[in-house]
Structures are given as C-alpha cells and as structure tokens.
Design a protein around this motif. Structure first.
Motif, PDB file in Angstrom:
ATOM      1  N   LEU A  20     -23.076  17.236 -43.965  1.00 50.07           N
ATOM      2  CA  LEU A  20     -23.795  16.984 -42.572  1.00 50.07           C
ATOM      3  C   LEU A  20     -24.748  18.950 -41.904  1.00 50.07           C
ATOM      4  CD1 LEU A  20     -20.278  17.494 -40.806  1.00 50.07           C
ATOM      5  CD2 LEU A  20     -22.286  15.850 -40.166  1.00 50.07           C
ATOM      6  N   ILE A  21     -24.424  19.872 -42.905  1.00 46.32           N
ATOM      7  CA  ILE A  21     -25.817  20.392 -42.601  1.00 46.32           C
ATOM      8  C   ILE A  21     -26.908  20.405 -43.054  1.00 46.32           C
ATOM      9  CG2 ILE A  21     -26.341  22.705 -43.924  1.00 46.32           C
ATOM     10  CD1 ILE A  21     -23.399  23.758 -44.837  1.00 46.32           C
ATOM     11  N   PHE A  62     -23.748  27.474 -40.155  1.00 49.27           N
ATOM     12  CA  PHE A  62     -22.945  28.684 -40.575  1.00 49.27           C
ATOM     13  C   PHE A  62     -21.904  28.073 -40.244  1.00 49.27           C
ATOM     14  CE2 PHE A  62     -21.448  32.336 -40.175  1.00 49.27           C
ATOM     15  CZ  PHE A  62     -22.423  33.170 -41.019  1.00 49.27           C
ATOM     16  N   ALA A  63     -21.577  27.622 -39.134  1.00 45.57           N
ATOM     17  CA  ALA A  63     -19.383  27.603 -39.151  1.00 45.57           C
ATOM     18  C   ALA A  63     -19.084  25.843 -40.126  1.00 45.57           C
ATOM     19  CB  ALA A  63     -18.974  26.462 -37.939  1.00 45.57           C
ATOM     20  N   TYR A  65     -21.254  26.142 -42.982  1.00 46.48           N
ATOM     21  CA  TYR A  65     -20.696  27.164 -44.641  1.00 46.48           C
ATOM     22  C   TYR A  65     -19.553  27.744 -45.078  1.00 46.48           C
ATOM     23  CZ  TYR A  65     -22.280  30.448 -47.859  1.00 46.48           C
ATOM     24  OH  TYR A  65     -21.657  30.903 -49.325  1.00 46.48           O
ATOM     25  N   ARG A  66     -19.330  28.282 -43.466  1.00 46.60           N
ATOM     26  CA  ARG A  66     -17.872  29.318 -43.515  1.00 46.60           C
ATOM     27  C   ARG A  66     -16.639  27.819 -43.789  1.00 46.60           C
ATOM     28  NH1 ARG A  66     -17.150  34.600 -40.966  1.00 46.60           N
ATOM     29  NH2 ARG A  66     -15.263  33.975 -42.304  1.00 46.60           N
ATOM     30  N   PHE A  67     -16.870  27.199 -43.801  1.00 46.37           N
ATOM     31  CA  PHE A  67     -15.581  25.684 -44.014  1.00 46.37           C
ATOM     32  C   PHE A  67     -15.862  25.806 -45.874  1.00 46.37           C
ATOM     33  CE2 PHE A  67     -15.171  21.358 -45.280  1.00 46.37           C
ATOM     34  CZ  PHE A  67     -13.974  21.242 -44.967  1.00 46.37           C
ATOM     35  N   ILE A  68     -16.397  25.661 -46.204  1.00 43.93           N
ATOM     36  CA  ILE A  68     -16.727  25.241 -47.653  1.00 43.93           C
ATOM     37  C   ILE A  68     -16.970  26.689 -48.068  1.00 43.93           C
ATOM     38  CG2 ILE A  68     -19.020  25.243 -49.257  1.00 43.93           C
ATOM     39  CD1 ILE A  68     -20.818  23.566 -47.702  1.00 43.93           C
TER      40      ILE A  68
END
Lengths: 81, 170
Positions: A20-21, A62-63, A65-68
C-alpha cells in the motif's frame, strides 16, 4: 486444517502494508511531476491542492509504517516456542 | 553477554521483519521527500505570483529586417531570449530555452517556425505554441511594448493565459 503460524500472518500484514505504501508513493511521484509541470507552465493555482494531497498521502504512508512497526514489535516480543 | 550477541543481535527468525521494516522506512522517507518537493513548489508559487518585471530596452525596430532575429537577455542576464521580426511584419519575442530540456531554440530554415535542434521540437513563430516534437509547453512569451522605434520588454507570459497576448506591429 491448521491455523497459519503467527510469524507468517505478521509477515503477510507487513507485506500488505508495504504494498500500500508503494502504491501511495507512486501516486505521490505522479502528483509531484504533474504539479511541477503545471508550475512551469504558469498555473500557480494547482500548487496548493497538490501540496495538500501530497501531505495526506505522506500521512497515510506514515500511518502504515507505524502499523508495520506495531506488527514488527508484536512479532519480536512474542515468547519463543 | 557474549561478544557475538552484540555483533549479531538479530535472530534469524526475526530477520525478515527487520528487512521489511527497513524497506518500509525507506519508502516513507521517499514519500516525505515527495511532500517536501510539493511544498517547495507551493512556496515558489507563492513568491512568484507577485513577481514584478522591469522594463528593458531590447532593440531598435529599424535595426531588424523582416525575417531577422536579435538575441537578448530578459528578465535577468541568465535568461536568453530571441526577438523575431516576422514575415507578417510583427515583432514577437520568446524565451530561448526550449520547454523540453532547455536547449537554445533557433529560427527554422523555412522562416515560419522556431526549431529546437536538440530533439527536433518546433514552435509557432506567431504565438510560441508547440507544433511538433517533445516540448510539453509553449515557449514563454516576452511581452513587448513598442515606443516609436524602440522595442521594450515589459514582462513574461508563461502561456497560462494570465495576460492577454499583445501584438506589436512594425
């Protein structure tokens, strides 16, 4: 039928988030080139919406990435079997 | 704590997590770079909107025969421009930088078009629009003001339609 292993599920979630990123990044690249093209052609009015949409896309990336990171941490913290 | 533990702090089972996390971090940093680029364009647009051009005497009309050209710099010394006295007896001037990759444009052999010799882009000599080739935008037009025999450059029209096209008859 056995349940998928937690590590495998975590990796699938991370892969999905990274995909998705990557898609959001491609959209952002297109947006930057289109905005630059319009700017060079003297259409200054598109710069504001372009920057706003780019900020939203960056916030979404960024959200994700925080999930990752959260999934990663859960995988690392899991007790060894 | 053993030394090898410090050197190889990641267990094999978690290695895939780390590789993906680092790749994700790289993607997000690239995304931030894209945002900075868009913000830079916004800042440039804000400051350029109020740009004021100076008046600059660029040539005497009588010095340029019909079909002739004259090179000059406007608005700054690093902005090469080209002035044409067209066969239809008009004076028109454009930036000399091709909108494709900034090669210097020149009059085409037929005298009716402007040519970019690098990639064979062609522009109309009458209004600077793209006729052929890879250039994505018209040539920026230099707004002229003729006072008697004197030709003055008074502004730059990027082709956005912000300023009405001005005709300077000979």
């Amino acid at each position: 039928m056995s349940e998928p292993r937690p590590v495998s599920r975590g990796l699938t979630a991370i892969d999905g988030a990274i995909s998705l990123i990557a898609i959001l990044l491609v959209v952002q690249m297109w947006l930057l080139t289109a905005t630059l093209e319009a700017f060079l052609a003297g259409h200054y009015e598109v710069a504001g919406p372009g920057a706003l949409i780019s900020a939203v896309l960056f916030a979404a990336s960024f959200a994700l990435y925080r999930f990752i990171e959260a999934v990663d941490r859960a995988g690392v913290d899991r007790p060894k079997t | 704590m053993k030394l090898w533990r410090d050197e190889f702090s990641i267990e094999a089972a978690h290695e895939r997590y780390v590789a993906r996390r680092q790749f994700g971090k790289f993607l997000v940093l690239t995304s931030f770079g894209m945002f900075v680029g868009n913000f830079w364009i916004l800042a440039r647009s804000y400051f350029r909107r109020d740009e004021v051009f100076s008046r600059s005497l660029i040539a005497r009309a009588s010095d340029i025969p019909k079909g002739g050209v004259k090179l000059f710099a406007y608005p700054g010394p690093q902005d090469p421009c080209i002035l044409f006295h067209t066969h239809s007896d008009r004076y028109v001037a454009y930036s000399q930088k091709c909108t494709h990759l900034s090669c210097a444009v020149i009059p085409a052999a037929d005298g009716q078009r402007i040519e970019c010799p690098c990639h064979h882009g062609f522009f109309s000599i009458e209004d600077g629009r793209v006729l052929q080739g890879p250039p994505p935008r018209p040539l920026p037009r230099i707004v002229l003001d003729q006072r008697g025999d004197e030709l003055w450059a008074v502004g730059v029209d990027l082709g956005s339609g912000a300023e009405p096209p001005a005709e300077t008859k000979a």
